[in-house]
Design a protein around this motif. Structure first.
Motif, PDB file in Angstrom:
ATOM      1  N   LYS A 148       0.619  -0.792  -0.092  1.00 13.91           N
ATOM      2  CA  LYS A 148      -0.274  -0.297   0.211  1.00 13.91           C
ATOM      3  C   LYS A 148       1.235   1.441   0.032  1.00 13.91           C
ATOM      4  O   LYS A 148       0.266   2.216   0.453  1.00 13.91           O
ATOM      5  N   ASP A 149       2.231   0.767  -0.069  1.00  8.48           N
ATOM      6  CA  ASP A 149       3.061   2.025   0.231  1.00  8.48           C
ATOM      7  C   ASP A 149       4.414   2.324  -0.769  1.00  8.48           C
ATOM      8  O   ASP A 149       4.718   1.403  -1.140  1.00  8.48           O
ATOM      9  N   LEU A 150       4.791   3.402  -1.223  1.00  3.73           N
ATOM     10  CA  LEU A 150       4.983   3.460  -2.480  1.00  3.73           C
ATOM     11  C   LEU A 150       6.300   5.150  -1.782  1.00  3.73           C
ATOM     12  O   LEU A 150       5.356   6.044  -1.571  1.00  3.73           O
ATOM     13  N   LEU A 151       7.766   4.942  -1.624  1.00  5.10           N
ATOM     14  CA  LEU A 151       8.482   5.896  -2.113  1.00  5.10           C
ATOM     15  C   LEU A 151       8.956   6.493  -3.113  1.00  5.10           C
ATOM     16  O   LEU A 151       9.413   5.258  -3.532  1.00  5.10           O
ATOM     17  N   VAL A 152       9.008   7.461  -3.433  1.00  6.01           N
ATOM     18  CA  VAL A 152      10.351   8.257  -4.500  1.00  6.01           C
ATOM     19  C   VAL A 152      11.222   9.232  -3.532  1.00  6.01           C
ATOM     20  O   VAL A 152      10.716   9.931  -3.472  1.00  6.01           O
TER      21      VAL A 152
ATOM     22  N   PRO B 116      13.408  15.939  -3.695  1.00 11.09           N
ATOM     23  CA  PRO B 116      12.476  15.784  -4.302  1.00 11.09           C
ATOM     24  C   PRO B 116      12.553  14.323  -3.474  1.00 11.09           C
ATOM     25  O   PRO B 116      13.268  13.584  -3.690  1.00 11.09           O
ATOM     26  N   LEU B 117      11.839  14.052  -1.788  1.00 11.14           N
ATOM     27  CA  LEU B 117      11.040  12.966  -1.439  1.00 11.14           C
ATOM     28  C   LEU B 117       9.447  13.140  -1.438  1.00 11.14           C
ATOM     29  O   LEU B 117       9.195  13.821  -1.004  1.00 11.14           O
ATOM     30  N   GLY B 118       9.473  11.632  -1.954  1.00 14.91           N
ATOM     31  CA  GLY B 118       7.506  12.094  -2.409  1.00 14.91           C
ATOM     32  C   GLY B 118       6.885  10.408  -1.078  1.00 14.91           C
ATOM     33  O   GLY B 118       7.879   9.697  -1.113  1.00 14.91           O
ATOM     34  N   TRP B 119       6.280  10.420  -0.667  1.00 12.34           N
ATOM     35  CA  TRP B 119       5.124   9.525  -0.425  1.00 12.34           C
ATOM     36  C   TRP B 119       4.211   9.684  -0.853  1.00 12.34           C
ATOM     37  O   TRP B 119       3.132  10.129  -1.064  1.00 12.34           O
ATOM     38  N   LEU B 120       2.811   7.469  -1.489  1.00  8.93           N
ATOM     39  CA  LEU B 120       2.112   7.733  -1.368  1.00  8.93           C
ATOM     40  C   LEU B 120       1.293   6.304  -1.328  1.00  8.93           C
ATOM     41  O   LEU B 120       2.352   5.560  -0.808  1.00  8.93           O
ATOM     42  N   ARG B 121       0.067   6.660  -0.005  1.00  5.57           N
ATOM     43  CA  ARG B 121      -0.302   5.547   0.204  1.00  5.57           C
ATOM     44  C   ARG B 121      -1.696   5.171  -0.263  1.00  5.57           C
ATOM     45  O   ARG B 121      -2.072   6.393  -0.393  1.00  5.57           O
ATOM     46  N   GLN B 122      -2.467   4.237  -1.036  1.00  7.20           N
ATOM     47  CA  GLN B 122      -3.877   3.168  -1.212  1.00  7.20           C
ATOM     48  C   GLN B 122      -4.293   3.254  -0.206  1.00  7.20           C
ATOM     49  O   GLN B 122      -3.947   2.117   0.853  1.00  7.20           O
ATOM     50  N   LEU B 123      -4.896   4.449   0.422  1.00  2.00           N
ATOM     51  CA  LEU B 123      -6.240   4.015   1.990  1.00  2.00           C
ATOM     52  C   LEU B 123      -7.310   3.132   1.321  1.00  2.00           C
ATOM     53  O   LEU B 123      -7.551   2.385   2.146  1.00  2.00           O
ATOM     54  N   ASN B 124      -7.562   2.836   0.818  1.00  2.00           N
ATOM     55  CA  ASN B 124      -8.389   2.242  -0.329  1.00  2.00           C
ATOM     56  C   ASN B 124      -9.318   2.122  -1.215  1.00  2.00           C
ATOM     57  O   ASN B 124      -8.379   2.388  -2.239  1.00  2.00           O
ATOM     58  N   PRO B 125      -9.235   1.241  -2.317  1.00  2.00           N
ATOM     59  CA  PRO B 125      -9.659   1.192  -3.985  1.00  2.00           C
ATOM     60  C   PRO B 125      -9.941   2.711  -3.916  1.00  2.00           C
ATOM     61  O   PRO B 125      -9.509   2.865  -5.149  1.00  2.00           O
ATOM     62  N   ASP B 126     -10.028   3.882  -3.675  1.00  2.00           N
ATOM     63  CA  ASP B 126     -11.239   4.793  -4.667  1.00  2.00           C
ATOM     64  C   ASP B 126     -10.415   6.194  -3.239  1.00  2.00           C
ATOM     65  O   ASP B 126     -10.001   6.879  -4.561  1.00  2.00           O
TER      66      ASP B 126
ATOM     67  N   GLN C 297      -6.788   8.064  -2.143  1.00  2.00           N
ATOM     68  CA  GLN C 297      -4.988   8.003  -1.956  1.00  2.00           C
ATOM     69  C   GLN C 297      -4.699   8.816  -1.627  1.00  2.00           C
ATOM     70  O   GLN C 297      -5.153  10.167  -1.805  1.00  2.00           O
ATOM     71  N   LEU C 298      -3.360   8.980  -0.664  1.00  2.00           N
ATOM     72  CA  LEU C 298      -2.979  10.204   0.171  1.00  2.00           C
ATOM     73  C   LEU C 298      -1.417   9.912   0.125  1.00  2.00           C
ATOM     74  O   LEU C 298      -0.758   9.005  -0.337  1.00  2.00           O
ATOM     75  N   ALA C 299      -1.176  11.220  -0.536  1.00  2.00           N
ATOM     76  CA  ALA C 299       0.276  11.770  -1.267  1.00  2.00           C
ATOM     77  C   ALA C 299       0.735  12.636  -0.524  1.00  2.00           C
ATOM     78  O   ALA C 299       0.022  14.174   0.284  1.00  2.00           O
ATOM     79  N   SER C 300       2.191  13.272  -0.371  1.00  2.00           N
ATOM     80  CA  SER C 300       2.976  14.280   0.027  1.00  2.00           C
ATOM     81  C   SER C 300       4.071  14.193  -0.516  1.00  2.00           C
ATOM     82  O   SER C 300       4.759  13.556  -0.833  1.00  2.00           O
ATOM     83  N   PHE C 301       5.134  15.536  -0.382  1.00  2.00           N
ATOM     84  CA  PHE C 301       6.280  15.001  -0.482  1.00  2.00           C
ATOM     85  C   PHE C 301       7.006  16.314  -0.198  1.00  2.00           C
ATOM     86  O   PHE C 301       5.970  17.932   0.483  1.00  2.00           O
ATOM     87  N   VAL C 302       8.436  16.580  -0.118  1.00  2.00           N
ATOM     88  CA  VAL C 302       9.222  17.532   0.937  1.00  2.00           C
ATOM     89  C   VAL C 302      10.551  17.251  -1.229  1.00  2.00           C
ATOM     90  O   VAL C 302      10.390  17.155  -1.231  1.00  2.00           O
TER      91      VAL C 302
ATOM     92  N   LEU D 247      10.021  23.606  -1.320  1.00  3.24           N
ATOM     93  CA  LEU D 247       8.896  22.822  -1.809  1.00  3.24           C
ATOM     94  C   LEU D 247       7.973  21.484  -1.138  1.00  3.24           C
ATOM     95  O   LEU D 247       8.767  21.080  -0.376  1.00  3.24           O
ATOM     96  N   GLY D 248       6.676  21.855  -0.923  1.00  3.93           N
ATOM     97  CA  GLY D 248       5.914  20.699  -0.356  1.00  3.93           C
ATOM     98  C   GLY D 248       4.757  21.135  -0.130  1.00  3.93           C
ATOM     99  O   GLY D 248       4.195  21.466  -0.598  1.00  3.93           O
ATOM    100  N   GLY D 249       3.827  19.458  -0.006  1.00  2.00           N
ATOM    101  CA  GLY D 249       2.491  19.868  -0.815  1.00  2.00           C
ATOM    102  C   GLY D 249       2.678  17.969   0.247  1.00  2.00           C
ATOM    103  O   GLY D 249       2.269  17.408   0.717  1.00  2.00           O
ATOM    104  N   VAL D 250       0.763  18.760   0.846  1.00  2.00           N
ATOM    105  CA  VAL D 250       0.148  17.019   1.015  1.00  2.00           C
ATOM    106  C   VAL D 250      -1.000  16.892   0.045  1.00  2.00           C
ATOM    107  O   VAL D 250      -1.775  18.234  -0.396  1.00  2.00           O
ATOM    108  N   PHE D 251      -1.733  15.382  -0.852  1.00  2.00           N
ATOM    109  CA  PHE D 251      -2.961  15.793  -1.652  1.00  2.00           C
ATOM    110  C   PHE D 251      -3.898  14.205  -1.108  1.00  2.00           C
ATOM    111  O   PHE D 251      -3.021  13.837  -0.430  1.00  2.00           O
ATOM    112  N   THR D 252      -4.167  14.278  -1.835  1.00  5.12           N
ATOM    113  CA  THR D 252      -5.146  12.967  -1.587  1.00  5.12           C
ATOM    114  C   THR D 252      -5.902  12.665  -3.273  1.00  5.12           C
ATOM    115  O   THR D 252      -6.269  13.939  -3.774  1.00  5.12           O
ATOM    116  N   ARG D 253      -5.919  11.590  -3.672  1.00  2.00           N
ATOM    117  CA  ARG D 253      -6.957  11.184  -5.105  1.00  2.00           C
ATOM    118  C   ARG D 253      -7.640  10.768  -4.959  1.00  2.00           C
ATOM    119  O   ARG D 253      -7.920   9.525  -3.647  1.00  2.00           O
TER     120      ARG D 253
END
Length: 324
Positions: free
Chosen positions: A104-108, A136-146, A148-153, A173-179
């Protein structure tokens, strides 16, 4: 035109760009994927992370690139009718390494290098150059099928080379996002973005965007700062009409040498990409550049407004797009 500064440093940077981007394992050039790419693609496919299941020819976003842009001569005019004439050459290299931490977790983990030359044609104002490095360092987590939560710095350092001296300064630069995936063809993004600079030109904004796969060939993206309409007639060609942050958009304090890249000016244009080998793509682009956001302070010209009719750009890039 002034004489460019520090040719040795410029040469070292350009060599670094070429080595970092072009040091590709021989197995790639032989038509085979490197082991790390094979492992990641297998892990990603088996993971819970999904970017939409619509059948589309539009390829996955690039995870590495090497490119350059030339911005033609622009005429900037200050509040008291002062004028500044200049053109810009920009070279950049970037890459990101995706790492699956769990299903469920992706790091870039990434890196960004650029070299920007401001070739000033106006008497009394020297040409100058800026070298930049981003981590840049980014992280994404799949919360459920619909959802996602992501953030980056991204710490972003700029080395400014002026006739008054050489200086380092940083912005962050940085941010927090949902998809939210509404359907196989439509998804939405919401969040918050921040740009913190040493010269107190901080920028904060809420965020909303969307992407719509119209059909197999067409995709409409309202994802800032890269809104676009893409057409991919097959899996080897991509035509994109849209915008992206301008590499010629800066805020520069000549007295203190503070330099920060702005995201409040865009390049509008057309790009054509072709898959020339495996997952490697060659792209050419042209359009109108966003010089309007170059601002000089502590000099004879401040708060520059630019006539867009003189701000064309041309660029070429080599990209790596994973087969996901």
């Amino acid at each position: 035109m002034g004489t460019p500064y520090h040719p040795r440093l410029r040469g070292q940077l350009l060599v670094t760009l070429s080595v970092v981007c072009c040091a590709v394992p021989a197995s790639v050039m032989a038509g085979e994927e490197p082991n790390f790419a094979q492992r990641f693609e297998a892990q990603f496919t088996a993971s819970d992370i999904k970017f939409g299941s619509a059948n589309s020819n539009v390829p996955f976003p690039a995870t590495a690139l090497l490119g350059s842009k030339h911005y033609t001569k622009a005429l900037a005019e200050g509040p008291n009718s002062e004028q500044l004439e200049y053109d810009v050459d920009s070279y950049r290299q970037a890459a990101g390494i995706p790492i699956m931490l769990s299903p469920k977790d992706l790091l870039v983990v990434g890196e960004y290098l650029s070299w920007t030359e401001f070739n000033v044609l106006t008497d009394g104002v020297e040409s100058f150059e800026i070298a930049s490095i981003g981590l840049p360092l980014g992280w994404l987590r799949q919360l459920n099928p619909d959802w996602q939560l992501a953030s980056f710095v991204m710490p972003f350092g700029h080395y400014t080379m002026l006739d008054t001296g050489d200086y380092w300064n940083w912005q962050y630069l940085g941010g927090v996002f949902t998809r939210f995936v509404q359907s196989d063809r439509l998804w939405w993004a919401f969040g918050f973005y921040a740009d913190i600079a040493e010269n107190d030109e901080d920028f904060y904004t809420p965020y909303v965007g969307a992407s719509w796969a119209i059909n197999e060939q067409w995709n409409l993206s309202a994802i800032l700062p890269w809104p676009s309409l893409s057409y991919a007639p097959n899996s080897d060609w991509l035509i994109r009409l849209g915008a992206s942050p301008s590499a010629a958009s800066w805020s520069i304090n000549v007295g203190s040498a503070d330099a920060n890249m702005n995201l409040d000016a865009w390049d509008f244009g057309l790009s054509v990409e072709y898959r020339f080998h495996g997952n490697f793509w060659l792209s050419a682009e042209a359009g109108v550049g966003g010089f309007r956001a170059l601002r000089l302070s502590n000099s004879d010209i401040e708060d520059i407004d630019v006539d867009f009719s003189e701000g064309a750009f041309f660029g070429i890039n080599v990209k790596y797009r994973p087969a996901l």
